[in-house]
Design a protein around this motif. Structure first.
Motif, PDB file in Angstrom:
ATOM      1  N   TYR A 128       0.329  -1.440   0.251  1.00  0.00           N
ATOM      2  CA  TYR A 128       0.031   0.115  -0.166  1.00  0.00           C
ATOM      3  C   TYR A 128       0.832   1.392   0.193  1.00  0.00           C
ATOM      4  O   TYR A 128       0.443   2.044  -0.700  1.00  0.00           O
ATOM      5  N   ALA A 129       2.125   0.944   0.732  1.00  0.00           N
ATOM      6  CA  ALA A 129       2.941   2.397   1.070  1.00  0.00           C
ATOM      7  C   ALA A 129       3.732   2.770  -0.634  1.00  0.00           C
ATOM      8  O   ALA A 129       3.331   3.928  -0.823  1.00  0.00           O
ATOM      9  N   GLU A 130       3.758   1.872  -1.258  1.00  0.00           N
ATOM     10  CA  GLU A 130       4.847   1.403  -2.603  1.00  0.00           C
ATOM     11  C   GLU A 130       3.341   2.472  -3.160  1.00  0.00           C
ATOM     12  O   GLU A 130       3.918   3.480  -4.319  1.00  0.00           O
ATOM     13  N   GLN A 131       2.425   2.019  -3.939  1.00  0.00           N
ATOM     14  CA  GLN A 131       0.930   2.890  -4.615  1.00  0.00           C
ATOM     15  C   GLN A 131       0.757   3.966  -4.145  1.00  0.00           C
ATOM     16  O   GLN A 131       0.579   4.783  -5.193  1.00  0.00           O
ATOM     17  N   LEU A 132       1.134   4.291  -2.676  1.00  0.00           N
ATOM     18  CA  LEU A 132       0.783   5.759  -3.194  1.00  0.00           C
ATOM     19  C   LEU A 132       1.984   6.515  -3.375  1.00  0.00           C
ATOM     20  O   LEU A 132       1.457   7.786  -4.449  1.00  0.00           O
ATOM     21  N   LEU A 133       3.046   6.585  -3.905  1.00  0.00           N
ATOM     22  CA  LEU A 133       3.431   6.825  -4.578  1.00  0.00           C
ATOM     23  C   LEU A 133       3.715   6.810  -6.532  1.00  0.00           C
ATOM     24  O   LEU A 133       4.122   7.480  -7.379  1.00  0.00           O
ATOM     25  N   THR A 134       2.421   5.760  -6.481  1.00  0.00           N
ATOM     26  CA  THR A 134       2.163   5.637  -8.051  1.00  0.00           C
ATOM     27  C   THR A 134       1.229   6.870  -8.856  1.00  0.00           C
ATOM     28  O   THR A 134       0.967   7.914  -7.867  1.00  0.00           O
ATOM     29  N   PHE A 149      -0.701  17.483   5.049  1.00  0.00           N
ATOM     30  CA  PHE A 149       0.676  16.353   5.250  1.00  0.00           C
ATOM     31  C   PHE A 149       1.526  16.172   3.888  1.00  0.00           C
ATOM     32  O   PHE A 149       0.689  16.270   3.315  1.00  0.00           O
ATOM     33  N   THR A 150       2.309  16.068   4.437  1.00  0.00           N
ATOM     34  CA  THR A 150       3.220  16.202   3.888  1.00  0.00           C
ATOM     35  C   THR A 150       3.839  14.747   3.226  1.00  0.00           C
ATOM     36  O   THR A 150       3.338  14.483   3.902  1.00  0.00           O
ATOM     37  N   ARG A 151       4.989  14.160   2.025  1.00  0.00           N
ATOM     38  CA  ARG A 151       4.982  12.921   1.720  1.00  0.00           C
ATOM     39  C   ARG A 151       5.632  12.337   2.185  1.00  0.00           C
ATOM     40  O   ARG A 151       5.698  10.943   3.204  1.00  0.00           O
ATOM     41  N   ALA A 152       6.446  13.076   3.818  1.00  0.00           N
ATOM     42  CA  ALA A 152       7.346  12.217   4.766  1.00  0.00           C
ATOM     43  C   ALA A 152       6.663  11.942   5.513  1.00  0.00           C
ATOM     44  O   ALA A 152       6.727  11.066   6.845  1.00  0.00           O
ATOM     45  N   ASP A 153       5.366  13.191   5.486  1.00  0.00           N
ATOM     46  CA  ASP A 153       4.167  12.667   6.922  1.00  0.00           C
ATOM     47  C   ASP A 153       3.736  11.309   6.680  1.00  0.00           C
ATOM     48  O   ASP A 153       3.739  10.209   7.763  1.00  0.00           O
ATOM     49  N   ALA A 154       3.427  11.210   5.136  1.00  0.00           N
ATOM     50  CA  ALA A 154       2.849  10.027   4.871  1.00  0.00           C
ATOM     51  C   ALA A 154       3.955   9.093   5.394  1.00  0.00           C
ATOM     52  O   ALA A 154       3.493   7.605   6.043  1.00  0.00           O
ATOM     53  N   GLU A 155       4.871   8.882   5.348  1.00  0.00           N
ATOM     54  CA  GLU A 155       6.079   7.932   5.358  1.00  0.00           C
ATOM     55  C   GLU A 155       5.742   7.528   7.056  1.00  0.00           C
ATOM     56  O   GLU A 155       6.164   6.024   7.474  1.00  0.00           O
TER      57      GLU A 155
END
Length: 623
Positions: A128-134, A149-155
């Motif tokens: 799921y985490a990888e799919q967020l970047l697609t 929220f930023t990308r870093a926050d999501a990670e």
């Protein structure tokens, strides 16, 4: 199926799983003096810590309910696992590959069910985490961006994206070696007419973790406005996902919660993220369910009970639903913590929206403006009545009484009574106090006290001896010395079974001698665990952990001289009992008139008395 885990691998797992670290992932441990840590027992309700961990001996023991054992026993009991499952769980934590008796490594499809489900969820969370970047996750990323929220926050929070399609995750898990049955059992897919289909589709996904950090389920937010499904969809109950004992964000907030003895309970996943990013790092959220007694017990282990100075802050909306939730939370939490508060935002903004509109300071202001939860509940109760009438005033006081009864501090109680009097427009303060006292004991809202009275006492191990007996206490001291500090108890091996007068002590002495005695101890730090492993039954293992955890009663620091004195007293007890028996025999011989036998026994008495004198003077150590 794979055979038994190799004994040397079990030993390695235990050695690489420090008991204080492992238990510290479940509850707050504080220094108890010496080589001991203590906390609230997770196996029974208590307000004062009686649960002790001794890292140097690798054992824990609760002096309240008598639960005890090593790190494997703790994990087994806490997570309701079999022995093999507990070993596998700790092996995974320590990065150890296990070997089984039949040889080689355990095949992936032969791991325990729990480990297989945890592994499936770990793979799913990564997917799921990888799919967020697609590219197809544009809406999901925009949703996060719109909420600050930023990308870093999501990670950091592990946020991911479940793509549309019926079998995207299911196919991925199949490729990783998981069966359809495992995927559905874990709640990652549901059964359709044509086979399994993904539980979450075109949704923003948050991994829900146990306090130890293992992913056990997910919460997912709808992205398509035309989707007729629920706005938030959570994993259903599974063998590893129990909503009543899970709090989202607890794995990240645990250490800060323990450090501050405070927790903030919010309603949603984005609210937890907002609070943490605003500096309120003790925030957690329930996973699609109301705050329950299971959540209370989970938090009590971290912040402590009603006498610990603990604080729980609930955030609610200012509408009717928020007030109802406040009453529900009060019913569950009252009497369980030192302080319970409510932080209510009148304009209906949740913590996430509040941070977005008024920055971090706005969210912090909400927390700072918290009010006692009992006060909020009483306010709601009073609002139900017309306090402009005498009947309404009295009924409002009666309805508020149970909440007021939870205020323990006398000064706070006095002020709250004054506040209640103003709310009901009653100037006679004595009348309000009298009515409150009567109402508190009569109202069904006094549920917590009734439950406490009805709760059975913790089961205790039956004793066949009296701890008030000085001889029993001295024998117990000697056994504790031999178990905890074998290098100071060299003369313990000189004691024979007659040195101990009760069955439990004799059995423990036999256990120690069966391991070669204290003289055979090569690694003192492993001695307690060696004895624990050698215990023939659970009763003796429990008694061993009790003796290994209980302090040795000496004046000042335990020294070799103090240890020698403990064992000297045991030898004195033995020879004193022998002298008493010989004297009784002499009396019988005198009555029978056999001079030869009398003289023989008399010589034996003189020998024993000389031995006693030498022991008293410290010039003779042998039995």
């Amino acid at each position: 199926m794979a055979g038994r885990i190799r004994a040397e691998d079990v030993a390695t797992v235990r050695e690489r799983s420090p008991i204080a670290e492992v238990i510290g992932e479940y509850l707050e441990l504080r220094n108890a003096g010496g080589d001991s840590l203590k906390g609230l027992c997770p196996f029974h309700d208590e307000s004062t810590p009686s649960f002790h961990v001794t890292p140097s001996r690798g054992l824990y023991y609760c002096f309240g309910c008598e639960a005890g054992g090593d790190v494997l026993a703790f994990v087994r009991e806490m997570d309701q696992l079999s022995f093999s499952e507990a070993v596998e769980a700790l092996a995974q934590r320590a990065g150890i590959q296990l070997r089984y008796e039949e040889g080689g490594y355990v095949p992936r499809n032969e791991q325990s069910q729990r480990q297989r489900l945890l592994e499936a969820h770990r793979v799913a969370a990564e997917f799921y985490a990888e799919q967020l970047l697609t590219s197809r996750a544009h809406e999901a990323r925009q949703f996060l961006k719109d909420r600050g929220f930023t990308r870093a926050d999501a990670e950091h929070f592990g946020v991911g994206y479940a793509p549309p399609g019926w079998e995207v995750l299911t196919s991925h898990l199949r490729q990783k070696g998981f069966t359809d049955a495992e995927i559905m059992l874990g709640g990652l897919a549901s059964q359709g007419r044509r086979g399994p289909y993904d539980k979450f589709r075109n949704r923003l996904v948050w991994p829900v973790r146990e306090i130890t950090g293992e992913v056990v389920g997910f919460g997912a937010r709808r992205l398509d406005p035309e989707d007729t499904g629920p706005k938030y969809l959570n994993t259903q109950e599974t063998p590893i996902f129990k909503k009543s004992s899970l709090l989202y964000g607890l794995d990240l907030a645990r250490r800060e919660i323990s450090r501050r003895a405070q927790v903030i309970v919010v309603e949603g996943y984005t609210d937890v993220m907002a609070c943490h990013l605003a500096g309120e790092k003790t925030a957690v959220a329930t996973c699609g369910t109301a705050f329950s007694s299971g959540h209370v017990q989970l938090l009590r282990r971290l912040v402590g009970g009603p006498s610990s100075g603990s604080s729980v802050i609930f955030t609610f909306d200012g509408d009717a639903a928020g007030h109802k939730a406040a009453v529900r939370a009060f019913e569950e939490a009252r009497g369980e913590f030192t302080h319970t508060y409510a932080a209510i935002q009148p304009d209906g903004l949740d913590p996430c929206d509040l941070r977005l509109e008024r920055n971090d300071a706005g969210l912090q202001a909400l927390i700072d403006a918290k009010r006692p939860l009992s006060e909020v509940v009483m306010e709601n109760q009073v609002a139900r009545f017309d306090v402009n009438t005498i009947e309404g005033q009295l009924a409002a006081i009666d309805a508020a009484a149970p909440a007021l009864a939870t205020v323990q501090d006398p000064d706070a109680w006095e002020k709250t009574v004054q506040w209640l009097a103003r709310q009901v427009k009653e100037t006679n303060l004595d009348l309000v106090k009298r009515r409150v006292r009567v109402g508190a004991s009569a109202q069904p809202g006094h549920r917590q006290d009734e439950e406490t009275q009805q709760r059975p006492a913790p089961a205790t191990r039956a004793r066949t001896y009296d701890l008030r007996d000085p001889t029993v206490r001295r024998e117990r001291q000697a056994l504790k010395l031999a178990i905890q500090f074998p290098h100071l108890a060299r003369s313990f091996d000189e004691l024979d079974p007659t040195a101990f007068t009760v069955r439990e002590h004799q059995a423990m002495h036999e256990l120690i001698r069966g391991r070669g005695g204290v003289a055979a101890v090569e690694y003192p730090q492993r001695w307690g665990l060696d004895l624990y492993d050698a215990a023939p039954n659970e009763v003796q293992a429990a008694f061993l952990t009790e003796l290994a955890s209980e302090p040795i009663e000496v004046d000042g620091e335990l020294s070799e001289q103090a240890a020698t004195e403990i064992l000297r007293r045991i030898r004195l007890d033995v020879v004193s009992r022998q002298i008493a028996e010989i004297r009784a025999q002499l009396e019988r011989q005198d009555q029978q008139g056999d001079p030869e036998e009398y003289n023989r026994v008399f010589v034996e008495l003189m020998t024993l008395q000389e031995r006693k004198r030498m022991i008293q003077e410290g010039t003779h150590g042998a039995m």
